[in-house]
Design an enzyme around this catalytic site. Structure first.
Site, PDB file in Angstrom:
ATOM      1  N   GLU A 578     -22.392 -29.884  -1.706  1.00 45.02           N
ATOM      2  CA  GLU A 578     -23.276 -29.695  -0.530  1.00 45.02           C
ATOM      3  C   GLU A 578     -24.142 -30.945  -0.363  1.00 45.02           C
ATOM      4  O   GLU A 578     -24.732 -31.439  -1.332  1.00 45.02           O
ATOM      5  CB  GLU A 578     -24.176 -28.468  -0.697  1.00 45.02           C
ATOM      6  CG  GLU A 578     -25.070 -28.231   0.517  1.00 45.02           C
ATOM      7  CD  GLU A 578     -25.972 -27.004   0.410  1.00 45.02           C
ATOM      8  OE1 GLU A 578     -25.849 -26.241  -0.567  1.00 45.02           O
ATOM      9  OE2 GLU A 578     -26.798 -26.830   1.322  1.00 45.02           O
ATOM     10  N   ASN A 633     -25.510 -28.978   5.985  1.00 45.69           N
ATOM     11  CA  ASN A 633     -26.394 -27.992   6.639  1.00 45.69           C
ATOM     12  C   ASN A 633     -26.654 -28.366   8.102  1.00 45.69           C
ATOM     13  O   ASN A 633     -26.874 -29.534   8.420  1.00 45.69           O
ATOM     14  CB  ASN A 633     -27.725 -27.935   5.910  1.00 45.69           C
ATOM     15  CG  ASN A 633     -27.578 -27.398   4.496  1.00 45.69           C
ATOM     16  OD1 ASN A 633     -27.372 -26.205   4.293  1.00 45.69           O
ATOM     17  ND2 ASN A 633     -27.636 -28.294   3.517  1.00 45.69           N
ATOM     18  N   GLU A 665     -23.027 -25.361   7.240  1.00 47.35           N
ATOM     19  CA  GLU A 665     -23.799 -24.193   6.821  1.00 47.35           C
ATOM     20  C   GLU A 665     -24.872 -23.916   7.866  1.00 47.35           C
ATOM     21  O   GLU A 665     -25.633 -24.813   8.219  1.00 47.35           O
ATOM     22  CB  GLU A 665     -24.456 -24.455   5.461  1.00 47.35           C
ATOM     23  CG  GLU A 665     -23.441 -24.665   4.346  1.00 47.35           C
ATOM     24  CD  GLU A 665     -24.099 -24.774   2.968  1.00 47.35           C
ATOM     25  OE1 GLU A 665     -25.344 -24.626   2.880  1.00 47.35           O
ATOM     26  OE2 GLU A 665     -23.357 -25.002   1.996  1.00 47.35           O
ATOM     27  N   ASP A 695     -25.566 -19.452   5.453  1.00 45.15           N
ATOM     28  CA  ASP A 695     -26.423 -19.866   4.344  1.00 45.15           C
ATOM     29  C   ASP A 695     -27.534 -18.843   4.124  1.00 45.15           C
ATOM     30  O   ASP A 695     -27.883 -18.091   5.031  1.00 45.15           O
ATOM     31  CB  ASP A 695     -27.029 -21.231   4.717  1.00 45.15           C
ATOM     32  CG  ASP A 695     -27.431 -22.028   3.500  1.00 45.15           C
ATOM     33  OD1 ASP A 695     -27.300 -21.511   2.378  1.00 45.15           O
ATOM     34  OD2 ASP A 695     -27.866 -23.189   3.692  1.00 45.15           O
ATOM     35  N   GLU A 752     -25.573 -19.156  -5.038  1.00 48.20           N
ATOM     36  CA  GLU A 752     -26.307 -20.412  -5.241  1.00 48.20           C
ATOM     37  C   GLU A 752     -27.557 -20.185  -6.069  1.00 48.20           C
ATOM     38  O   GLU A 752     -28.004 -19.053  -6.231  1.00 48.20           O
ATOM     39  CB  GLU A 752     -26.609 -21.115  -3.906  1.00 48.20           C
ATOM     40  CG  GLU A 752     -27.463 -20.342  -2.927  1.00 48.20           C
ATOM     41  CD  GLU A 752     -27.783 -21.124  -1.651  1.00 48.20           C
ATOM     42  OE1 GLU A 752     -27.417 -22.293  -1.551  1.00 48.20           O
ATOM     43  OE2 GLU A 752     -28.420 -20.529  -0.772  1.00 48.20           O
TER      44      GLU A 752
HETATM   45  P1  C2E Z   1     -30.288 -24.890   1.092  1.00 46.76           P
HETATM   46  O1  C2E Z   1     -29.342 -25.214   2.169  1.00 46.76           O
HETATM   47  O2  C2E Z   1     -30.395 -23.479   0.700  1.00 46.76           O
HETATM   48  O3  C2E Z   1     -30.007 -25.863  -0.057  1.00 46.76           O
HETATM   49  C1  C2E Z   1     -29.996 -25.525  -1.381  1.00 46.76           C
HETATM   50  C2  C2E Z   1     -31.304 -25.832  -2.004  1.00 46.76           C
HETATM   51  O4  C2E Z   1     -31.400 -25.167  -3.248  1.00 46.76           O
HETATM   52  C3  C2E Z   1     -31.472 -27.324  -2.299  1.00 46.76           C
HETATM   53  O5  C2E Z   1     -32.827 -27.657  -2.210  1.00 46.76           O
HETATM   54  C4  C2E Z   1     -31.108 -27.380  -3.787  1.00 46.76           C
HETATM   55  O6  C2E Z   1     -31.652 -28.501  -4.445  1.00 46.76           O
HETATM   56  C5  C2E Z   1     -31.675 -26.104  -4.288  1.00 46.76           C
HETATM   57  N1  C2E Z   1     -30.992 -25.635  -5.533  1.00 46.76           N
HETATM   58  C6  C2E Z   1     -29.692 -25.732  -5.860  1.00 46.76           C
HETATM   59  N2  C2E Z   1     -29.455 -25.153  -7.067  1.00 46.76           N
HETATM   60  C7  C2E Z   1     -30.673 -24.673  -7.489  1.00 46.76           C
HETATM   61  C8  C2E Z   1     -31.067 -23.982  -8.652  1.00 46.76           C
HETATM   62  O7  C2E Z   1     -30.301 -23.693  -9.624  1.00 46.76           O
HETATM   63  N3  C2E Z   1     -32.347 -23.630  -8.776  1.00 46.76           N
HETATM   64  C9  C2E Z   1     -33.261 -23.928  -7.755  1.00 46.76           C
HETATM   65  N4  C2E Z   1     -34.510 -23.564  -7.913  1.00 46.76           N
HETATM   66  N5  C2E Z   1     -32.902 -24.611  -6.641  1.00 46.76           N
HETATM   67  C10 C2E Z   1     -31.617 -24.960  -6.499  1.00 46.76           C
HETATM   68  P2  C2E Z   1     -33.274 -28.842  -1.355  1.00 46.76           P
HETATM   69  O8  C2E Z   1     -32.363 -29.959  -1.477  1.00 46.76           O
HETATM   70  O9  C2E Z   1     -34.701 -29.038  -1.621  1.00 46.76           O
HETATM   71  O10 C2E Z   1     -33.100 -28.332   0.125  1.00 46.76           O
HETATM   72  C11 C2E Z   1     -33.864 -27.335   0.591  1.00 46.76           C
HETATM   73  C12 C2E Z   1     -33.411 -26.945   1.940  1.00 46.76           C
HETATM   74  O11 C2E Z   1     -33.533 -27.983   2.850  1.00 46.76           O
HETATM   75  C13 C2E Z   1     -31.968 -26.578   2.029  1.00 46.76           C
HETATM   76  O12 C2E Z   1     -31.748 -25.316   1.561  1.00 46.76           O
HETATM   77  C14 C2E Z   1     -31.667 -26.730   3.441  1.00 46.76           C
HETATM   78  O13 C2E Z   1     -32.025 -25.567   4.133  1.00 46.76           O
HETATM   79  C15 C2E Z   1     -32.567 -27.849   3.821  1.00 46.76           C
HETATM   80  N6  C2E Z   1     -31.805 -29.088   3.948  1.00 46.76           N
HETATM   81  C16 C2E Z   1     -31.536 -29.976   2.970  1.00 46.76           C
HETATM   82  N7  C2E Z   1     -30.830 -31.008   3.488  1.00 46.76           N
HETATM   83  C17 C2E Z   1     -30.618 -30.745   4.789  1.00 46.76           C
HETATM   84  C18 C2E Z   1     -29.911 -31.381   5.833  1.00 46.76           C
HETATM   85  O14 C2E Z   1     -29.315 -32.424   5.652  1.00 46.76           O
HETATM   86  N8  C2E Z   1     -29.921 -30.819   7.052  1.00 46.76           N
HETATM   87  C19 C2E Z   1     -30.559 -29.635   7.269  1.00 46.76           C
HETATM   88  N9  C2E Z   1     -30.541 -29.122   8.492  1.00 46.76           N
HETATM   89  N10 C2E Z   1     -31.222 -28.984   6.325  1.00 46.76           N
HETATM   90  C20 C2E Z   1     -31.228 -29.525   5.060  1.00 46.76           C
HETATM   91 CA    CA Z   2     -27.322 -25.018   2.413  1.00 45.25          CA
HETATM   92 CA    CA Z   3     -29.022 -21.845   0.749  1.00 43.39          CA
END
Ligand code: C2E
Ligand code: CA
Ligand code: CA
Length: 824
Positions: A578, A633, A665, A695, A752
């Site tokens: 992802e 995403n 997603e 998602d 996830e």
């Molecule tokens: P998401 O799409 O639900 O992305 C997964 C988030 O969960 C990611 O946080 C990831 O680092 C985190 N994660 C994965 N495995 C674990 C785990 O074992 N434990 C915990 N505590 N966290 C875990 P991240 O990277 O901070 O992203 C947060 C949110 O930001 C994403 O949730 C997504 O909604 C958004 N996002 C990130 N990048 C993009 C992007 O390029 N475009 C868009 N539209 N949204 C993004």
């Molecule tokens: Ca996601």
């Molecule tokens: Ca998610």
């Protein structure tokens, strides 16, 4: 006198007049005197009207004629005197007497002309009197009788003493501006002459003495008579000439006046020609303005038309505001201008009167336009600011409450864009009516522009009552739809509330803070009321600097994409990754997307940001082994952008990536809006070969009906459920149910947020498709992911605990840490 008897003084004079003079000759004397005076005055007037040599010529003629008049009158009266003895005239003294009259009068005139002041005029009169007296007594000495003459000095001296001041006053009267005084001038002059003459005659006592011989050059009365007659005729001729001069002058004045009036009639302005505060003429504009006729106007006082105007204090060419009183007492506001115009030998005052009604009307209209909103008729921003200014000042004095309700319509833009401006305008008008009805006399409603209204509540306002009215505003505009031309339109309103002086001590900060509160109400889901809080201000500033920073980040390459692997539950191999965006801030380090994604969504920056991630990730994934998929995403804003399908298509095309390797997603939020368009976008993406996953399943509305209605390929169970596994029974039950249900619906399922071996084991045992989480790896940079992928998949059998060691430790700053670091 001749009867040798001494009567009383009065009887002596009366006798002299009645008995001693021939009546007809006396009448002739009076006539010649009158004609001569008229001639002298008329000629003098003519001299005054002319200038230069002509003036001097006619001026001396006038002096000469008045001298001759006095002389001729004197001699006619002398000829009328019949003393019963032979009389004759001494020629030299006779001539000198004429010279005395002319010099005396001439001197008097010169003195008189030197100044208009009273004492000078009096002196001039005295000089004339001296001349006349000299004429009389020198003339008397030239009077020879066949006998002796005795003078009664008790009559001569008083007559001179009395007559001289009378001459003085007569001249003062001539120069006076007072009309009654002026009319006294001629009688006074005549009185002076009469006193001198008759007293002089009465003071004379004749004693016949036949022995006395006349000198040889003595002239007989018969010889003097034709001379006197000739002079009299000349005076008559002069009088006639003077009369012609007067006629011509009057005609010229009349002509001038007519020309002035003709000219005045052409003027648009009202013109009044006045003299001594009396209207002499008025032009047609004045007639129109006042409704009065020319005849009513001429001869009346200026104050009748312009009562409050003080003409004497009005300077030449000074404009002044006044009220003109017309027929039936109508009042016309005017501006007047005074100027003096020489006309003939007099000066006239012209008063120009300009109608101000049209100007005042235009000014009033402009003032209205400047202060009112033309669409709703409510006060506009300018007017409102002024009112607020005034009320905050009064409030400070009276200690009464004041509250500002800043109202912004929700979804008005959509109404305007889809139904047209006419409908939009009608809605705004209805809104203004509803607001005014609601507020009534509790305050003021104004339109600040666009779909922004404001209410200022005054009087007894508390925070509770203000909040109450604000809630009613939301209810009035949101709960009841608008009916425009049979169309039902739903809009809503968000209200920001600020109280004076707690929430802002001056008008501008009060308005700004109400605006902030309104902004908060909007961002908190619209259709609500928010009162201003200090924290709002800080939050706004923080957002503003974040937004500015994000723009820079986008354009200067501070954004980077990290990848988090997804492991296939059955094989234990990495099957996809992802893409997750990060902001590498030059001074703050790596910033997590939670900090800036929602801001990017609100500001619209999400579209370029999302496109960047999509292109970068596709290009990166193209370098991976072909069996490895990529998940990206998509935000609701991106998803609803009409060009999203073509953006996705060009990203995979540019990267030469097979569409089947890409998965997008989306969250449940995407599905809330317009169903038709969403479905179409989903279908078009899927028809390209791109897969779509839902998602964060379980966090939003999680309606099962969505899963049936929308063609998803995968479900991602949100990590909030995973966190409780395996200890929390409820989380276990939900996760299990979702996996079972998805399998039944033929969907792939990803768990996830897997952080522990137990969670990993649970996911595998429950039969989910793939697993994602820190237990396998944190998201990492592209190179790290490529290395991780090879290391992980080359292991047989795959062991998460080994692979994890390979993963780079990415330290990501989260929102909560950020604020303390930045003190934003
Ligand atoms: P998401 O799409 O639900 O992305 C997964 C988030 O969960 C990611 O946080 C990831 O680092 C985190 N994660 C994965 N495995 C674990 C785990 O074992 N434990 C915990 N505590 N966290 C875990 P991240 O990277 O901070 O992203 C947060 C949110 O930001 C994403 O949730 C997504 O909604 C958004 N996002 C990130 N990048 C993009 C992007 O390029 N475009 C868009 N539209 N949204 C993004
Ligand atoms: Ca996601
Ligand atoms: Ca998610």
């Amino acid at each position: 006198m001749h009867n040798h008897l001494r009567h009383s003084l009065v009887a002596q004079i009366l006798d002299c007049i009645v008995d001693a003079h021939d009546r007809h000759t006396m009448l002739l004397a009076a006539l010649v005197c009158a004609v001569g005076i008229y001639a002298s005055i008329a000629i003098a007037r003519h001299a005054a009207r002319s200038s230069g040599a002509v003036r001097i010529r006619w001026g001396s003629t006038s002096v000469l004629s008045s001298g001759c008049t006095a002389w001729a009158t004197h001699f006619i009266v002398l000829l009328a005197y019949q003393p019963n003895m032979r009389v004759a005239f001494e020629p030299v003294l006779t001539a000198i007497s004429l010279t005395c009259a002319v010099v005396g009068i001439g001197g008097g005139v010169v003195v008189s002309l030197s100044s208009r002041r009273g004492p000078r005029q009096f002196a001039a009169g005295v000089i004339i009197g001296v001349g006349v007296a000299a004429l009389h007594y020198v003339g008397q000495s030239a009077y020879l009788v066949q006998g002796t003459i005795r003078w009664d000095l008790t009559l001569v001296i008083p007559s001179i003493i009395v007559s001289l001041p009378i001459f003085g006053f007569s001249m003062m009267a001539i120069a006076s501006r007072n009309r009654t005084w002026q009319t006294c001038a001629a009688p006074l002059m005549l009185l002076g002459i009469a006193i001198l003459h008759f007293c002089g005659m009465a003071a004379m006592t004749l004693q016949q003495d036949p022995s006395i011989e006349f000198p040889s050059d003595a002239v007989a009365p018969q010889t003097i008579t034709p001379i006197v007659a000739g002079i009299s005729l000349a005076l008559i001729a002069l009088a006639f000439l003077g009369w012609r001069f007067d006629l011509a002058a009057t005609a010229r004045i009349r002509q001038d006046r007519k020309r002035l009036r003709d000219l005045a009639d052409v003027a648009l302005e009202g013109l009044l020609i006045t003299q001594n505060n009396i209207i002499i003429a008025a032009n047609r504009s004045i007639e129109r303005l006042s409704g009065l006729k020319q005849d009513d106007l001429t001869g009346s006082e200026v104050s009748r038309l312009l009562p409050a105007l003080e003409l004497t204090t009005l300077l030449e060419n000074e404009e002044r505001e006044a009220n003109l009183i017309g027929v039936d007492g109508i009042i016309v506001p005017v501006r007047v201008l005074r100027s003096t115009v020489p006309l003939g030998h007099s000066v006239q005052t012209v008063i120009a009167v300009r109608d101000q009604r049209e100007r005042l009307r235009t000014e009033e209209k402009m003032r209205r336009l400047a202060f009112a909103d033309p669409l709703t008729g409510l006060p506009n921003r300018t007017k409102f600011t002024e009112l607020l200014e005034r009320h905050t000042c009064t409030e400070r004095r009276t200690d009464q409450g004041l509250a500002i309700l800043l109202i912004d319509l929700d979804s008005f833009k959509i109404v305007n864009d889809t139904l047209g401006h006419a409908v939009g305008d009608a809605v705004l008008q209805d809104v203004s009516i509803r607001l005014s009805t609601l507020v009534k006399d509790r305050g003021i409603v104004a339109r600040l522009g666009g779909d922004e209204f404001v209410v200022m509540l005054t009087g007894d306002v508390s925070d509770v009552s203000a909040f109450d009215i604000a809630s009613k505003v939301v209810e009035q505009l949101g709960a009841r739809p608008f009916d425009i031309d049979g169309r039902t339109i739903h809009i809503g309103a968000s209200v920001g509330l600020a109280l004076f002086p707690e929430d802002g001590g001056d008008p501008s900060s009060l308005l700004r803070n109400a605006d902030l509160a309104m902004y908060l109400a909007k961002s908190e889901g619209k259709g609500t009321v928010r009162r201003f809080e200090k924290i709002l201000h800080e939050r706004l500033q923080e957002r503003q600097s974040l937004e500015a920073g994000l723009r820079i980040a986008l354009s200067s390459g501070q954004l980077e994409v990290h990848y988090q692997p997804l492991v296939d539950a059955a094989s234990g191999r990495i099957t996809s990754a992802e893409a997750l965006v990060r902001w590498r801030h030059p001074s703050l380090g790596l910033i997590a997307p939670a900090t800036f994604i929602s801001l990017a969504e609100e500001t619209g920056l999400i579209v370029p940001l999302g496109t960047f991630v999509l292109k970068t990730a596709c290009a990166e994934a193209a370098t991976w082994p072909p069996e490895i998929g990529l998940a990206v995403n998509l935000s609701p804003a991106q998803f609803h952008d009409k060009s999203i399908v073509s953006i996705v298509a060009s990203a995979i095309e540019d990267a030469h990536l097979l569409p089947q390797r890409l998965e997008v997603e989306v969250t449940e939020g995407v599905l809330l809006a317009d169903t038709g368009a969403t479905l179409e976008t989903l279908n078009r993406l899927r028809s390209m070969g791109v897969r779509v996953s839902m998602d964060d399943f379980g966090t939003g509305y999680s309606s099962l009906s969505y899963l049936r209605r929308f063609p998803f390929d995968r479900l991602k169970i949100d990590r909030s459920f995973v966190r409780g596994i395996p200890s929390d029974a409820e989380s276990v039950a939900i996760a299990r149910a979702i996996i079972t249900m998805s399998t039944c619906l033929g969907l792939l399922v990803t768990v996830e947020g897997v952080e522990t071996a137990e969670q990993y084991a649970f996911a595998v045992s429950e039969g989910c498709t793939s697993i994602q989480g820190y237990y396998i790896s944190r998201p990492m940079r592209a190179e790290a992911f490529a290395a991780f992928l090879i290391a992980w998949n080359n292991q047989a059998p795959p062991n998460p605990s080994t692979g994890r060691k390979i993963a780079e430790k990415s330290i990501v700053l989260h929102h909560s840490d950020l604020r303390s670091v930045l003190n934003w």
